[in-house]
Every structure is written in C-alpha cells, then in structure tokens.
Write a protein that holds these residues in place. Structure first.
Motif, mmCIF file in Angstrom:
data_model
loop_
_atom_site.group_PDB
_atom_site.id
_atom_site.type_symbol
_atom_site.label_atom_id
_atom_site.label_comp_id
_atom_site.label_asym_id
_atom_site.label_seq_id
_atom_site.Cartn_x
_atom_site.Cartn_y
_atom_site.Cartn_z
ATOM 1 N N MET A 1 0.831 -1.191 0.000
ATOM 2 C CA MET A 1 0.000 0.000 0.000
ATOM 3 C C MET A 1 0.865 1.240 0.000
ATOM 4 S SD MET A 1 -2.642 1.235 2.907
ATOM 5 C CE MET A 1 -3.279 2.877 2.894
ATOM 6 N N ILE A 2 0.424 2.274 -0.652
ATOM 7 C CA ILE A 2 1.169 3.534 -0.705
ATOM 8 C C ILE A 2 0.609 4.448 0.372
ATOM 9 C CG2 ILE A 2 1.800 5.501 -2.113
ATOM 10 C CD1 ILE A 2 1.357 3.770 -4.544
ATOM 11 N N THR A 3 1.380 4.763 1.412
ATOM 12 C CA THR A 3 0.956 5.632 2.489
ATOM 13 C C THR A 3 1.380 7.044 2.169
ATOM 14 O OG1 THR A 3 1.202 3.838 4.059
ATOM 15 C CG2 THR A 3 1.094 6.068 4.956
ATOM 16 N N LEU A 4 0.416 7.963 2.096
ATOM 17 C CA LEU A 4 0.738 9.287 1.580
ATOM 18 C C LEU A 4 0.473 10.396 2.587
ATOM 19 C CD1 LEU A 4 -0.840 8.800 -1.931
ATOM 20 C CD2 LEU A 4 1.582 8.752 -1.383
ATOM 21 N N GLY A 5 0.093 10.107 3.828
ATOM 22 C CA GLY A 5 -0.167 11.174 4.752
ATOM 23 C C GLY A 5 -0.207 10.715 6.182
ATOM 24 N N ARG A 6 -0.413 11.651 7.120
ATOM 25 C CA ARG A 6 -0.437 11.326 8.531
ATOM 26 C C ARG A 6 -1.765 11.637 9.199
ATOM 27 N NH1 ARG A 6 3.078 7.658 10.498
ATOM 28 N NH2 ARG A 6 4.993 7.820 9.343
ATOM 29 N N ARG A 7 -2.579 12.503 8.633
ATOM 30 C CA ARG A 7 -3.890 12.798 9.200
ATOM 31 C C ARG A 7 -4.856 13.125 8.069
ATOM 32 N NH1 ARG A 7 -3.480 13.582 14.706
ATOM 33 N NH2 ARG A 7 -1.362 13.878 15.458
ATOM 34 N N THR A 8 -6.144 13.052 8.325
ATOM 35 C CA THR A 8 -7.111 13.381 7.278
ATOM 36 C C THR A 8 -8.377 13.926 7.870
ATOM 37 O OG1 THR A 8 -8.185 12.557 5.312
ATOM 38 C CG2 THR A 8 -8.197 11.105 7.209
ATOM 39 N N PRO A 162 6.760 10.639 11.588
ATOM 40 C CA PRO A 162 6.387 11.702 10.639
ATOM 41 C C PRO A 162 7.436 11.861 9.545
ATOM 42 C CG PRO A 162 7.112 12.613 12.749
ATOM 43 C CD PRO A 162 6.956 11.145 12.956
ATOM 44 N N GLY A 163 6.962 11.909 8.298
ATOM 45 C CA GLY A 163 7.857 12.067 7.162
ATOM 46 C C GLY A 163 8.504 10.799 6.679
ATOM 47 N N VAL A 164 8.198 9.668 7.307
ATOM 48 C CA VAL A 164 8.814 8.387 6.942
ATOM 49 C C VAL A 164 7.779 7.516 6.243
ATOM 50 C CG1 VAL A 164 9.987 6.319 7.775
ATOM 51 C CG2 VAL A 164 10.409 8.521 8.875
ATOM 52 N N ARG A 165 8.175 6.923 5.128
ATOM 53 C CA ARG A 165 7.296 6.018 4.391
ATOM 54 C C ARG A 165 8.033 4.717 4.116
ATOM 55 N NH1 ARG A 165 6.257 4.829 -0.996
ATOM 56 N NH2 ARG A 165 7.712 6.426 -1.741
ATOM 57 N N VAL A 166 7.350 3.592 4.309
ATOM 58 C CA VAL A 166 7.908 2.270 4.052
ATOM 59 C C VAL A 166 7.148 1.656 2.886
ATOM 60 C CG1 VAL A 166 8.415 -0.015 4.992
ATOM 61 C CG2 VAL A 166 8.530 1.999 6.476
ATOM 62 N N GLY A 167 7.860 1.353 1.811
ATOM 63 C CA GLY A 167 7.235 0.784 0.627
ATOM 64 C C GLY A 167 6.889 -0.677 0.806
ATOM 65 N N GLN A 168 6.144 -1.219 -0.146
ATOM 66 C CA GLN A 168 5.700 -2.610 -0.070
ATOM 67 C C GLN A 168 6.880 -3.574 -0.070
ATOM 68 O OE1 GLN A 168 3.354 -4.038 -3.414
ATOM 69 N NE2 GLN A 168 2.040 -5.199 -2.042
ATOM 70 N N GLY A 170 9.706 -3.002 1.289
ATOM 71 C CA GLY A 170 10.532 -2.768 2.461
ATOM 72 C C GLY A 170 11.445 -1.571 2.341
ATOM 73 N N ALA A 171 11.493 -0.924 1.176
ATOM 74 C CA ALA A 171 12.326 0.264 1.002
ATOM 75 C C ALA A 171 11.817 1.389 1.901
ATOM 76 C CB ALA A 171 12.330 0.707 -0.457
ATOM 77 N N ILE A 172 12.746 2.154 2.496
ATOM 78 C CA ILE A 172 12.411 3.211 3.446
ATOM 79 C C ILE A 172 12.709 4.565 2.808
ATOM 80 C CG2 ILE A 172 12.852 4.138 5.753
ATOM 81 C CD1 ILE A 172 13.918 1.344 6.496
ATOM 82 N N PHE A 173 11.773 5.505 2.927
ATOM 83 C CA PHE A 173 11.928 6.854 2.405
ATOM 84 C C PHE A 173 11.686 7.840 3.549
ATOM 85 C CE2 PHE A 173 10.619 4.130 -1.016
ATOM 86 C CZ PHE A 173 11.395 4.524 -2.091
ATOM 87 N N VAL A 174 12.581 8.814 3.686
ATOM 88 C CA VAL A 174 12.432 9.869 4.691
ATOM 89 C C VAL A 174 12.332 11.193 3.951
ATOM 90 C CG1 VAL A 174 13.442 11.016 6.675
ATOM 91 C CG2 VAL A 174 13.731 8.552 6.400
ATOM 92 N N HIS A 175 11.157 11.813 4.034
ATOM 93 C CA HIS A 175 10.882 13.064 3.315
ATOM 94 C C HIS A 175 11.260 12.927 1.837
ATOM 95 C CE1 HIS A 175 9.874 15.112 7.007
ATOM 96 N NE2 HIS A 175 11.020 14.772 7.528
ATOM 97 N N GLY A 176 10.897 11.773 1.249
ATOM 98 C CA GLY A 176 11.106 11.554 -0.173
ATOM 99 C C GLY A 176 12.451 10.983 -0.545
ATOM 100 N N LYS A 673 12.112 20.051 2.538
ATOM 101 C CA LYS A 673 11.599 19.351 3.713
ATOM 102 C C LYS A 673 11.555 20.312 4.884
ATOM 103 C CE LYS A 673 16.211 17.634 4.965
ATOM 104 N NZ LYS A 673 17.019 16.447 5.301
ATOM 105 N N LYS A 674 10.454 20.294 5.593
ATOM 106 C CA LYS A 674 10.293 21.081 6.810
ATOM 107 C C LYS A 674 9.812 20.137 7.904
ATOM 108 C CE LYS A 674 9.286 25.461 4.479
ATOM 109 N NZ LYS A 674 8.348 26.588 4.368
ATOM 110 N N PRO A 675 10.757 19.464 8.566
ATOM 111 C CA PRO A 675 10.360 18.428 9.533
ATOM 112 C C PRO A 675 9.428 18.935 10.612
ATOM 113 C CG PRO A 675 12.727 18.360 9.109
ATOM 114 C CD PRO A 675 12.213 19.598 8.454
ATOM 115 N N HIS A 676 9.591 20.209 11.043
ATOM 116 C CA HIS A 676 8.773 20.729 12.129
ATOM 117 C C HIS A 676 7.361 21.062 11.676
ATOM 118 C CE1 HIS A 676 11.263 23.744 10.170
ATOM 119 N NE2 HIS A 676 10.288 24.597 10.335
ATOM 120 N N SER A 677 7.133 21.255 10.387
ATOM 121 C CA SER A 677 5.793 21.582 9.905
ATOM 122 C C SER A 677 5.146 20.438 9.140
ATOM 123 C CB SER A 677 5.845 22.815 8.997
ATOM 124 O OG SER A 677 6.565 22.524 7.809
#
Length: 905
Positions: A1-8, A162-168, A170-176, A673-677
């Motif tokens: 699954m592609i996770t694209l956000g933290r709140r909605t 926050p800002g971290v995404r894990v692909g199907q 297992g690849a890890i992305f931090v702020h892209g 990237k703006k980690p605080h925002s």
C-alpha cells in the motif's frame, strides 16, 4: 500500500467508509482543542514554532503541532484535564505555560517568546520526551514516544514516524529520500539486505531512530567533503535490549474453507547486543507468501530469474540466518552471516497478448502457463574492517554461495490472426535443473600519506561463478494452413557447463587541494573469462543423439582499461557543491565459437563524463542538476550464441558480436523538507538518450514462428518525472499527499527488416490520506489512476489508450486495552479497451487480536481474501506487443497466530 499522509478530514473518512469500524468516528464530544498565537516581544508572528502539549500529572506527551504563517496554532483531540504548553522556535528561549481544559475549547491568547542570548546548535522540535530533534543534518526520532504494539517489528514502527514512508518491498523513504543503509547501534546488521533488520527486529527494542548523511569512504579517509554522502538510518537500542538476549516467536496454522490446503506461518528470532558484540539468529517457515526476507533478498537467493514479484502466485519458504558482529576494540571489527533458504513458487497464469508481425499484420495469443520453481541455497558472507593506524585501514568483503534450483514449465498457447482463425498452437513441457557455486571477494586498502589528506586507495575484486545444468524439453507444435495441419514434435535434452570469472584492480590517488576541494586520479583494469559448453541431444527411440547444428562451445576473453579524474568542490558553509568525473575506457574482446569455426574480435573506446551541481537551502531543501554518460554492456545471455527453444513458437539466440550502447542523461532534482511543519516536496525530472541501442530483431516465418536475436540498432529516448507532495492542513486536522510518476518513451523494434517505432506515455497519479484518533484508531486511504497510451508506426490498429484505477485502504481499531481489529481493502479496475472487457480485482483481509501475558504476547485470528476474488494481474507493453497476464493467488484462508516475546532469554 502507498501511504501518503499522517492525518485526514473526518468527513472524507466517513464518505469512504469501508467497514463497520469507521463508526468509531461518530462518538460523543469527549475531546477538545487549544488555540493561541505565537509572537516575539514586539508582536511579530512566529511561524513554524513547535508546539507541545504535556500532561501536568506525569509530563508525558499528549499532542504536538506547529504554528502557521500568522503565528496561530491549533492542537486538537485533548480530553479534559491539566496540561503544560511548551513552545520552541529557532533562536528563541523555550516557553512553558500551564492551562486546563474543563469540557470546552480553550484559547490561551498570545504566547510571547524571548530571544536566546546564544543560539542553540540544535533545533528542538517538541517536548521533554521529544518526538524528534534536528541536529544539523541529522534527524533523531524518539521511538518511545510513538504508539507501538507488542507484535510490531521495526518496519511497523518506522511507518508511524512523521515524514517516513515504508514501501511494499521494504524500502524506506524519509521526506522523499531513499534510505540506502540501516545500522543497528552504528554497526551493519545482515549487510546483504536491511529489510532483514526492519522485518525481524522487535520495535520495542529500539529507543532512537537517527537519519543522517553517511559520508563516503573517501571523505572518511581524507576529511574533505566530496558530496557523495548516502542517506543512512541508525537504530539505537534501549538499555534493556543491551543487557541481555531478547527475541520473539510467532506460530500460525490455518486452512482454506474446503480444508484442501493447510496454511502455516512461523517466524522466530533471538538477538543479543553488547558494546563489542552483536548476535542475531532468525528463522521463518511459511506457505502464505510472507517470507522473512525482502523481494530483493529472495531474488539474490534464487538461481532462476523471477519473472514477477515473489508475492505473485503461491510461494512456500523456509529460511534461517545467523549474523555475528564482533569488535576487537577501536581498531577492527568482523561481521559474518550465514543463510540457509529453501524457496519455492508456483504461478498458474493466463496470458493474452496482441503482437505486431509486420505492416498491418496483427496476431492474438492465448496462453496458459504453469510455472513451478524451487531453490535451495547456502550463503556465507564475511566483512572485516582492520584499522592499522589513524588514516590507514584494510577492508574485506566476501560471499560464497551454493544453490540447487529446479524449474518446471507446462505451457499451452494458440495464435490466431485478426479474423480469429487459428494459425498455430503448441504445448511444451520443460524441466530445468541447475547447480551453481559462486564466490565474490573485494579487498580495499586505504592509507593517508600526508597530514593534509593525500591518500592512496587500492581495490582488488574477484568474482567466480561455475555450474552445470540439464534441461529436458518435450513440445508438440501444430501449424494450420486451411484444413491441413502440420505437426512438429521435439524430444530434446540439453546439457550446459559454464564458468565465468571476473577480476578487477583499481589504484586511486586522492589529493585534497584545500579544505573544500578534492581531486582524485585513478586507473582501473578489469578482465573477464566466459566459458560455455552446451550440447543438444535429440531423443530417438530412447537414444540420445547429438544435434551438431545446435551444439557448440563458446569462449570469450575480455579486458578493459579505464582511467579518469574526479574533482569535487564544496562551499565553506556546505550549502553547495560540484562533483565532476571525466574518464576514458578502452575495451577489447576476443572469442571463438566451435562448430561454426567463428572467431570474435572487437575493440571500442568511449568517454565518460559526469557532472553534478547541488545547492542546499538552510538545511530544509536542495536543488541539483546532473549530466552523465555511461555505456551499457551487453549481458552474458545476450552474448551467448546458443538457441533457446523452450518456447516452440519463439526461438531466441544470443549475438556475440554485440557492442555497448551509450547513454546520455540529464536530470533536475528539487527537494524541500520542513520536519517541524510536515511539509515535504520532492520532484525529479530526467531524460535519457541511448545511442547504438541493443534491441531485439524478430524474424517471422510463414507459419508465424518467431526468431529473436539481439542487435545494435538506432536510438532510444525516454523522459521520467516523479513528484511527491505532502502538506498538513492544520485547521482541518489532516495531512494529505499527492504522488505522480510520468514516463514518456520512444523506442525502435525490427520486424522482418522493417523498423517499428513505438511511443509510450505512462502516468500514475495517486492521492492518499491518513488519520489517527488518539492511539486507538488509524485509517490509511489511497487511490489513483493509471493512464497508458502506446502508438506503433507499423500497425495503427494496435494503438492503445486506456485508463485503469486503484484504491487501497487499511484500518486499525483498538477496541479496548487488550483487543484490536485490523482490516485492509484493495480494489482495482483495468480498462476494458485492453482486451475487450474490464478486469476487476477485489481483496479484503481482516484480523482480530488480543494481548496476552501482560502484553508480551498476542493472539491473532486472520481471514485473508474474504471475497476470494484476488488475482495477480500485470499489464505490459513494448515495441512489439501488448500483454495482460493473470496469476492465480492463494485465495481465501483462515489463519490463527500466536506471538510471544519473553522479557529476557
């Protein structure tokens, strides 16, 4: 699954309701909000200030957020109670303010922050128990702040950051940005594949997660930045994890509704970490497509190339591994691993394809294929670092593997013309058994020979691969001409003996010009010897008769020399850097093919140029421009002059006279990237032109049998664009994201001497939202379109333009302190324009869990593929054809799992 956000937004979630669990959103008003305005002493609004709400009772973190451009902030989901508001901002002193919520929203008004007398070197984002801290180029997450379930592995925990995404995969992305290395307490852990760490290490053993730019080996040696850093992630363990052994075990058993198949899932691991030693033992056994290793790791284990992803079809895996890292002090360390894997996969496939066979000639293929393969492999890896003295070290990496693989293929295919008339058809049964032994070694010696950083680096590599195989082939091909049918039967045995060895030597001189400039000169020599003996036997009256027209021996020796200069420059504040490489490569190849009495000789020389210019913006973004050239060497399979007649309707033969293709690439990358925002933007635009491209020539006989052979011909052009955008909308209490991948491609094919130009447009826009309600509910939603258009110059009737769609959802609901519920949903629709009818894929999985043994265990009941309608479907196209394949999946099954993690072992 592609996770694209933290709140909605809650209203979007209600509209997208997928199961009864979403009624959790409709609850009584039991949480409230606090608002206010952050300014300095003269009333100027402070944007992107970090706002943290702590409990006055125990100072634990309750919620956190940031201020807007006008200085206003809004923190939601706060129950009634006593709180501490903490505000932090770069250059300002931390401000604390007590407040209370008594059943209604609270506005605390203006919060005035005072300047710091001395600016801090690090930017604190939130609270005493800080969710994350930014220290220069390092982002440090406090894993203990985020909600972790007892059964969670590190991969599950990373996905919550926050800002971290894990692909199907297992690849890890931090702020892209993609993570290339994962360390555990600063050390390698099963260096072959970091997903072994993230999928087998318990999440509650990790205290901190650090994301940083790992300097290159040259920078470590000379101390001069060269701009070649790679993004790395370090997992810092808790003190409890360092004090003794720990681990976990999961056992699961289930069945299909008809009880025809028993399903099982078992995984266990034991870890022991200390200051000088790391020891890990992992194992898994399953037949539900959930191996303990990533797809990349499985591909490296297999002797037979996998056509599709490992989760296609039905797989069964058995694996065990042990990893030991031992430091002998400050001067040296040794890291060793051993793997034993036994992997098997069955793919029952239906394939439809449309093929171009010339001007105005189109045929339709209908194929049924059952492919079974298994691979048993032993692998040993060794990595040593020896520090002789300051600026003088020795590194060794080695891998030894032995594997036995078996592949069985049963295939039935029929070819019809555009009027639906049967032209030919074939059945084929193939059994391929291979044994292989391979070894790789790399030795690196580095020494700094002057105080200013002048250094010498010497590298030696060796790769040896040898093995043998036996292929048995039985096929029956029928060619139809009106009412007349001709048959071509083949009973054949093929024996292959192979040996391939490659050796390389490289010497490099590094010369720092100044504290920010680095120059290197290198010379690289590479030699390769390839030997292949393949004998074909025709089975006639139980006798094996050699077929001299196909049998042959192939010998090839190649040697290449490459020399070059690399120059890197970086500004004093490290905000921009330039890296340039200029090299020349000269290669020659000679060989011979017995039975043809053919000799092979070729020479080629080409230049290599790479330039990258990068600029950073206040450590929150960067832009870079790159230009590069490189040569694409033909593969061993493309060079080997052997005929592959496994498919009786499509023969393939290699071409030992191929020469390298030459590529030019121009790219532009922008990253913010703006980690605080929470705002993150990543875009990458690139275009490539390949000269002297390697394409496949197709010769079509009158009975429509095809002969394929790689040749050098023409050019290929492509352009790629990737964009990822994430932005929180605070007043709606949501984050949303947009991803898109766009590819434009122009290629050339050769059919019976006629060039067929193809133009392809492919786009995948995806939108996703994610919602968390306290720590009790989580919902991820994503959806998008897949647009594909292809045009051909030889046959306009085969031009296609289609749109497919996809939607995915995952939900987690904590029903009570001990009970939880999870559900996932997948829905895909393939355009009916592809093959006359639309294709729908539906999959829904559900599970309910209960904590046991004071939270050290977990009982889980899973129902997978509830509707029993999931299939693996792939759409592909190239310069010759459009193809759709469907692969049978596991189907519906029930699985009962028990997980237990002892406190200490």
């Amino acid at each position: 699954m592609i996770t694209l956000g933290r709140r909605t937004v809650q209203c979007i979630l209600l509209a997208a309701t997928l199961s009864p669990v979403t009624v959790r959103f409709v609850h009584a008003q039991d949480s409230f909000a606090v608002t206010g305005l952050i300014t300095d002493s003269i009333g100027t609004a402070l944007s992107q200030a970090a706002i943290v709400v702590l409990s006055q009772v125990d100072s634990t973190l309750v919620q956190f957020g940031t201020s807007h451009n006008d200085g206003a902030f809004l923190i939601r989901n706060l129950p009634s109670g006593l709180y501490i508001l903490q505000a932090s901002h770069i250059g300002m002193q931390m401000t604390l303010l007590d407040f209370e919520i008594q059943g209604y929203d609270v506005n605390i008004g203006q919060v005035i922050m005072s300047p710091q007398v001395q600016a801090l070197e690090e930017f604190v984002v939130t609270s005493e128990r800080l969710p994350y801290v930014v220290r220069g180029d390092t982002i440090e997450f406090d894993a203990m702040v985020f909600s972790i379930r007892p059964q969670d592995m590190v991969e599950d925990m990373l996905a919550k950051l926050p800002g971290v995404r894990v692909g199907q995969s297992g690849a890890i992305f931090v702020h892209g940005e993609r993570i290339s290395t994962v360390l555990v307490d600063g050390k390698e852990f099963f260096s072959a594949d970091y997903t072994i760490a993230t999928r087998n290490l318990p999440a509650d053993a990790v205290e901190k997660v650090q994301v940083f730019d790992k300097p290159s080996g040259k920078e470590e040696l000379t101390g001069v930045p060269d701009g070649q850093e790679e993004k790395a992630l370090n997992l810092t363990l808790t003190e409890e994890a360092r004090r003794g052994a720990f681990g976990h075990t999961t056992g699961g058993l289930g069945a299909t509704p008809s009880n025809q198949h028993i399903r099982y899932f078992n995984r266990a691991s034991v870890f022991r970490f200390s200051q000088l030693k790391q020891l890990a033992v992992i194992g898994n056994a399953d037949n539900v497509n959930r191996p303990g290793f990533s797809p990349n790791q499985l591909r490296s284990f297999q002797g037979i190339e996998m056509i599709n992803r490992p989760d296609d079809g039905i797989s069964e895996s058995l694996g065990a591994g042990v990893n030991l890292d031992y430091s002998t002090g400050e001067n040296s360390s040794i890291n060793g691993s051993y793997f034993l894997t036994n992997y098997s996969n069955t793919r029952d496939m239906d394939i439809l394809r449309q093929e171009i066979l010339g001007t105005g000639r189109t045929v339709f293929g209908d194929e049924s294929r059952i492919y079974r393969n298994s691979d048993l492999r032993h692998m040993v890896m060794l990595h040593t670092d020896i520090r002789i003295e300051e600026g003088h070290d020795l590194k060794f990496e080695g891998t030894l593997s032995n594997n036995h693989s078996v592949a069985k293929l049963s295939d039935l295919e029929q070819i019809r013309n555009s009027f639906g008339v049967l032209i030919n058809g074939a059945t084929a049964n193939t059994n391929d058994e291979q044994n292989a032994l391979s070894a790789q070694a790399k030795l690196v010696w580095r020494k700094r020979i002057s105080p200013k950083g002048r250094s010498i680096i010497a590298v030696s590599t060796a790769n040896v691969d040898e093995g043998d195989g036996i292929v048995s082939l039985v096929s029956d091909t029928g060619f139809h001409e009106g009412d007349v049918r001709h048959r071509d039967e083949l009973h054949q045995k093929q024996e292959l003996h192979r040996n391939h060895s490659t050796f390389g030597q490289r010497i490099e001189l590094l010369q720092p010009i100044s504290a920010r400039r680095n120059l290197s000169i290198y010379l690289h020599r590479n030699t390769s010897l390839n030997r292949r003996d393949k004998t074909y036997f025709d089975l006639i009256d139980t006798h094996n008769i050699v077929d001299p027209s196909l049998s042959r021996k192939y010998r090839q020796y190649s040697e290449s020399w490459r020399s070059g200069i690399e120059l890197s420059l970086r500004s004093a504040d490290r905000s921009w850097w330039i890296w340039t490489k200029i090299a020349a490569k000269h290669s020659f190849r000679r060989g011979a093919i017995s039975a043809r009495e053919q000799s092979i000789r070729s020479r080629f020389t080409y230049a290599i140029l790479n330039v990258t210019i990068s600029k950073e913006f206040n450590r929150i973004g960067s832009i870079s421009v790159r230009y590069g050239t490189k040569a694409h060497e033909p593969s061993l399979q493309q060079l080997q002059p052997f005929t592959d007649n496994t498919d009786p309707l499509r023969y393939f033969s290699g071409n030992p006279e191929l020469t390298p293709a030459y590529e030019h690439e121009l790219g532009l990358q922008y990253y913010l990237k703006k980690p605080h925002s929470g705002i993150s933007i990543f875009t990458d635009l690139s275009t490539e032109i390949v000269r002297n491209n390697i394409i496949y020539e197709r010769k079509v006989e009158t009975n429509l049998r095809q002969l394929l052979r790689p040749i050098n011909r023409g050019s290929m052009w492509s352009a790629n664009h990737k964009i990822s955008f994430e932005m929180p909308i605070h007043f709606l209490d949501m984050d949303w994201s947009l991803n898109n991948r766009l590819r434009l491609e122009s290629g050339t094919g050769l059919i019976n001497g006629q060039e067929n130009e193809s133009w392809i447009i492919h786009s995948e826009p995806m939108l996703g939202v994610n919602y968390y309600l306290h720590d009790t509910f989580e919902l991820d939603l994503s959806g998008g379109l897949i647009y594909n258009k292809i045009q051909y110059s030889l046959n306009k009737e085969l031009d296609q333009s289609n749109i497919s769609s996809a939607m995915e959802a995952e939900a987690y609901w904590e029903l009570s302190e001990n009970w939880s519920f999870e559900s996932s949903f997948l829905y895909r629709v393939f355009d009916q324009n592809l093959f006359g009818k639309s294709e729908k894929i539906i999959r829904m999985d559900m599970s309910v869990s209960r904590l046991l043994f004071s939270g050290r265990g977990d009982f889980q009941l899973e129902l997978n593929d509830v509707f029993n309608r999931n299939i693996g479907a792939i759409i592909s196209n190239d310069s010759y054809q459009i193809e759709r394949s469907r692969t049978r999946s596991l189907g519906r099954y029930l699985l009962l799992k028990l997980t237990y993690k002892p406190r200490r072992l």
